[in-house]
Every structure is written in structure tokens, then in C-alpha cells.
Design a protein around this motif. Structure first.
Motif, PDB file in Angstrom:
ATOM      1  N   GLU A   6      -7.928   6.659  -2.640  1.00  0.00           N
ATOM      2  CA  GLU A   6      -7.547   5.507  -3.570  1.00  0.00           C
ATOM      3  C   GLU A   6      -7.208   4.187  -3.140  1.00  0.00           C
ATOM      4  O   GLU A   6      -6.698   4.113  -1.869  1.00  0.00           O
ATOM      5  N   LEU A  20      -8.506  -0.607  -9.426  1.00  0.00           N
ATOM      6  CA  LEU A  20      -8.377   0.681  -8.582  1.00  0.00           C
ATOM      7  C   LEU A  20      -9.816   1.234  -8.228  1.00  0.00           C
ATOM      8  O   LEU A  20     -10.747   1.212  -9.262  1.00  0.00           O
ATOM      9  N   CYS A  22     -11.557   4.786  -6.176  1.00  0.00           N
ATOM     10  CA  CYS A  22     -11.281   6.256  -5.817  1.00  0.00           C
ATOM     11  C   CYS A  22     -12.320   6.859  -5.250  1.00  0.00           C
ATOM     12  O   CYS A  22     -13.477   6.657  -6.128  1.00  0.00           O
ATOM     13  N   TRP A  36      -8.538   8.937 -13.834  1.00  0.00           N
ATOM     14  CA  TRP A  36      -7.084   8.494 -13.492  1.00  0.00           C
ATOM     15  C   TRP A  36      -5.872   9.112 -14.602  1.00  0.00           C
ATOM     16  O   TRP A  36      -5.967   9.025 -15.618  1.00  0.00           O
ATOM     17  N   TYR A  94      -2.752   8.118  -9.990  1.00  0.00           N
ATOM     18  CA  TYR A  94      -3.588   9.286  -9.276  1.00  0.00           C
ATOM     19  C   TYR A  94      -5.068   9.281  -9.694  1.00  0.00           C
ATOM     20  O   TYR A  94      -5.297   9.440 -10.893  1.00  0.00           O
ATOM     21  N   CYS A  95      -5.735   9.434  -8.572  1.00  0.00           N
ATOM     22  CA  CYS A  95      -7.171   9.941  -8.886  1.00  0.00           C
ATOM     23  C   CYS A  95      -7.307  11.082  -9.133  1.00  0.00           C
ATOM     24  O   CYS A  95      -6.864  12.135  -8.490  1.00  0.00           O
ATOM     25  N   GLY A 105      -5.870  12.415  -5.640  1.00  0.00           N
ATOM     26  CA  GLY A 105      -5.480  11.423  -4.644  1.00  0.00           C
ATOM     27  C   GLY A 105      -4.230  11.568  -4.401  1.00  0.00           C
ATOM     28  O   GLY A 105      -3.260  12.201  -4.962  1.00  0.00           O
ATOM     29  N   THR A 108      -1.467   5.744  -5.940  1.00  0.00           N
ATOM     30  CA  THR A 108      -1.269   4.293  -5.427  1.00  0.00           C
ATOM     31  C   THR A 108      -0.364   3.670  -6.528  1.00  0.00           C
ATOM     32  O   THR A 108      -0.716   3.707  -7.903  1.00  0.00           O
TER      33      THR A 108
END
Length: 114
Positions: A6, A20, A22, A36, A94-95, A105, A108
Motif C-alpha cells: 500500500e 491510496l 495497493c 479497502w 488496509y488493502c 496489506g 497505511t
């Protein structure tokens, strides 16, 4: 082993925008969905947006009309364009990639100041 990397988080003022990204370590077509989720302090992880391999999308109620998810299959990458950000959007994002199992992921941080 699938890796999701990410990027794009940060600090932004309310009303601002962030994007964002990913990137997956294997073909995006091998996943049923990519998307996400986010988790704010003291709260459960919640859906932000997902996109299917066919391009269908689904959004959490709190982000509809403000966030847009898209994917670039050639780059095995999914994007989240976040506009009109609010302080309540502050969270770790989070991805996720889903096939027979979930892959995540590292997360971030997105911080929206008032």
C-alpha cells in the motif's frame, strides 16, 4: 505467498483529497475482489470499498459519493480516490484481496485534521 503493498496515506485537512494505491504481487484476475477496509482506534475494522474482477463496486455507507475505487489490471493495482475527507475518516486503511482466502496489506495511516 501474496504480497499487497500500500501507499498514499498521510495527513490532510478536512475537505481535502488523498489517493491510496495497493499493488499485488500476482495477477489481479486471480482475486474475486480487491478493496479497502479501515480501522479507527477502538473500533472494529469496516468495509470502505471493494471491486470485483468484473469491475462491480460496493461502498460502505459512510463513504458513498466521496470515495471511488478503481483498478488497473495491467499493473495488478487497486486505487482508492478519497475526496471531501472528514475527520471521522481518520483510520488505518488496509488493502484486501480475496480468493479462497483473504490477503491483507500492512496498512497505511490516513489522518484528517479539522
Amino acid at each position: 505467498q501474496v504480497q499487497l503493498v500500500e501507499s498514499g496515506g498521510g495527513l490532510v485537512q478536512a475537505g481535502g483529497s488523498l489517493r491510496l494505491s495497493c499493488a499485488a504481487s500476482r495477477s489481479a484476475f486471480t482475486f474475486n475482489t480487491m478493496g479497502w477496509y479501515r480501522q479507527a482506534p477502538g473500533k472494529q475494522r469496516e468495509l470502505v470499498a471493494i471491486i470485483t474482477s468484473g469491475g462491480s463496486t460496493n461502498y460502505g455507507d459512510s463513504v458513498k459519493g466521496r470515495f471511488t475505487i478503481s483498478r488497473d489490471n495491467a499493473k495488478n493495482t487497486v486505487y482508492l480516490q478519497m475526496n471531501s475527507l472528514k475527520p471521522e475518516d481518520t483510520a488505518v486503511y488496509y488493502c484486501n484481496a480475496r480468493s479462497v482466502r483473504d490477503y491483507w496489506g500492512q496498512g497505511t495511516q490516513v489522518t484528517v485534521s479539522s
